[in-house]
Design a protein around this motif. Structure first.
Motif, mmCIF file in Angstrom:
data_model
loop_
_atom_site.group_PDB
_atom_site.id
_atom_site.type_symbol
_atom_site.label_atom_id
_atom_site.label_comp_id
_atom_site.label_asym_id
_atom_site.label_seq_id
_atom_site.Cartn_x
_atom_site.Cartn_y
_atom_site.Cartn_z
ATOM 1 N N TYR A 87 64.118 87.206 108.628
ATOM 2 C CA TYR A 87 64.244 85.995 109.434
ATOM 3 C C TYR A 87 63.337 84.884 108.889
ATOM 4 O O TYR A 87 63.750 83.729 108.758
ATOM 5 C CB TYR A 87 63.863 86.280 110.892
ATOM 6 N N ALA A 95 69.783 80.319 111.424
ATOM 7 C CA ALA A 95 70.479 81.172 112.381
ATOM 8 C C ALA A 95 71.933 81.391 111.960
ATOM 9 O O ALA A 95 72.461 82.503 112.049
ATOM 10 C CB ALA A 95 70.421 80.554 113.781
ATOM 11 N N LEU A 139 72.071 83.843 109.166
ATOM 12 C CA LEU A 139 71.779 85.208 109.608
ATOM 13 C C LEU A 139 72.815 85.736 110.596
ATOM 14 O O LEU A 139 72.683 86.866 111.066
ATOM 15 C CB LEU A 139 70.388 85.244 110.260
ATOM 16 N N GLN A 168 70.186 80.784 117.739
ATOM 17 C CA GLN A 168 68.879 80.244 117.385
ATOM 18 C C GLN A 168 67.728 80.735 118.268
ATOM 19 O O GLN A 168 66.629 80.983 117.758
ATOM 20 C CB GLN A 168 68.924 78.717 117.409
ATOM 21 N N LEU A 184 65.962 83.890 117.074
ATOM 22 C CA LEU A 184 65.317 83.623 115.788
ATOM 23 C C LEU A 184 64.001 82.883 115.995
ATOM 24 O O LEU A 184 62.978 83.240 115.399
ATOM 25 C CB LEU A 184 66.256 82.806 114.899
ATOM 26 N N SER A 185 64.020 81.879 116.857
ATOM 27 C CA SER A 185 62.787 81.131 117.140
ATOM 28 C C SER A 185 61.725 82.042 117.749
ATOM 29 O O SER A 185 60.535 81.956 117.394
ATOM 30 C CB SER A 185 63.083 79.966 118.094
#
Length: 278
Positions: A3, A17, A20, A24, A27-28
């Protein structure tokens, strides 16, 4: 680490994002947890995106090395366990009928092989081959072929994708010059130059930056952007493809690293050549 590397390379949480194949918010959260573990900020955030901090730049080098080591370990462990694995990179969504025929034929010939598939977006025409993420890639030329081997599988005519209500969409064929005053979709900075030039019709263009086939089609639908695509694939009813008479055909190819003597690759190439002839 994966990530983090994605955000560090994209310098944008939204694009990372998408790359991947995730949303989002998680991921954040993952990056914030990583920053908490490290005890320092890895990114300087702004409305336009992010930049690496000095700590983040150091971690990026280490993260890439860790991921490379993890992949090598996976391959070695698989070999020790006697499980033969072939990782195949596929450009875009992998819906080409030739890919389906190849998958079925390869399963019949090698039922004991563990096939892993890595779909990639349009910003890397080699599908992660240079980074060692895949053993062989099914993609489209042209691109920088340095240290790579390429086998042509099929050629497809190329057309322009337009909104169905665009006056040019009613034409039987078009020339590139007739599209010069239109916005075109482009790929992010750093994308393979030969690949970028081909899909821009051989000249610099202005227009929205896209990464995926879906983003390309949405740019046409929402903004009237034009772009090139191989003909023969189904398009939404709101879009139309018009052949271009002065555009070189698109070559579907299999590509692998020069010097890679993996016998599974040779077998894959033989099956792929037959599958894409139909």
């Amino acid at each position: 680490m994966r990530y983090f590397v994605a955000v560090a390379e994209e310098l944008h949480f939204g694009r990372a994002a998408t790359r991947l194949h995730m949303s989002q918010p998680p991921l954040s959260r993952a990056i914030k947890h990583l920053e908490a573990d490290v005890g320092a900020l890895l990114f300087a955030r702004s409305p336009g995106g992010v930049t690496l901090t000095a700590v983040g730049a150091v971690l990026l080098d280490e993260a890439r090395a860790l991921l490379d080591h993890a992949e090598r370990a996976r391959v070695r462990v698989g070999a020790a366990a006697g499980v033969a694995t072939l990782t195949v990179g596929i450009l875009g969504d992998g819906t080409d009928p030739g890919v389906s025929r190849l998958a079925a034929a390869y399963r019949r010939r090698h039922p004991g092989i563990d096939i892993r598939v890595r779909n990639t977006d349009l910003t890397d025409p080699t599908c992660g081959l240079r980074a060692g993420a895949v053993d062989v890639a099914l993609t489209r030329a042209p691109f920088d072929e340095t240290a790579l081997r390429v086998r042509a599988l099929r050629t497809d005519p190329v057309g322009v994708v337009l909104r169905a209500d665009d006056p040019l969409a009613r034409r039987d064929r078009l020339r590139l010059a007739e599209l010069n005053d239109r916005p075109w979709f482009r790929f992010p900075r750093g994308t393979d130059a030969r690949w970028q030039s081909y899909w821009n019709g051989g000249r610099p263009r202005e227009g929205p930056v896209v990464r995926t086939v879906h983003e390309c089609l949405q740019a046409v639908l929402w903004n009237g952007t034009v772009g090139l695509a191989p003909l023969g694939h189904d398009l939404p009813a709101e879009l139309a493809g018009v052949p271009l008479v002065d555009m070189a055909p698109s070559r579907m190819v299999a590509v692998w690293n020069e010097g890679d003597a993996n016998p599974l690759i040779r077998s894959f190439l033989d099956v792929a050549t037959a599958a894409f002839r139909h």
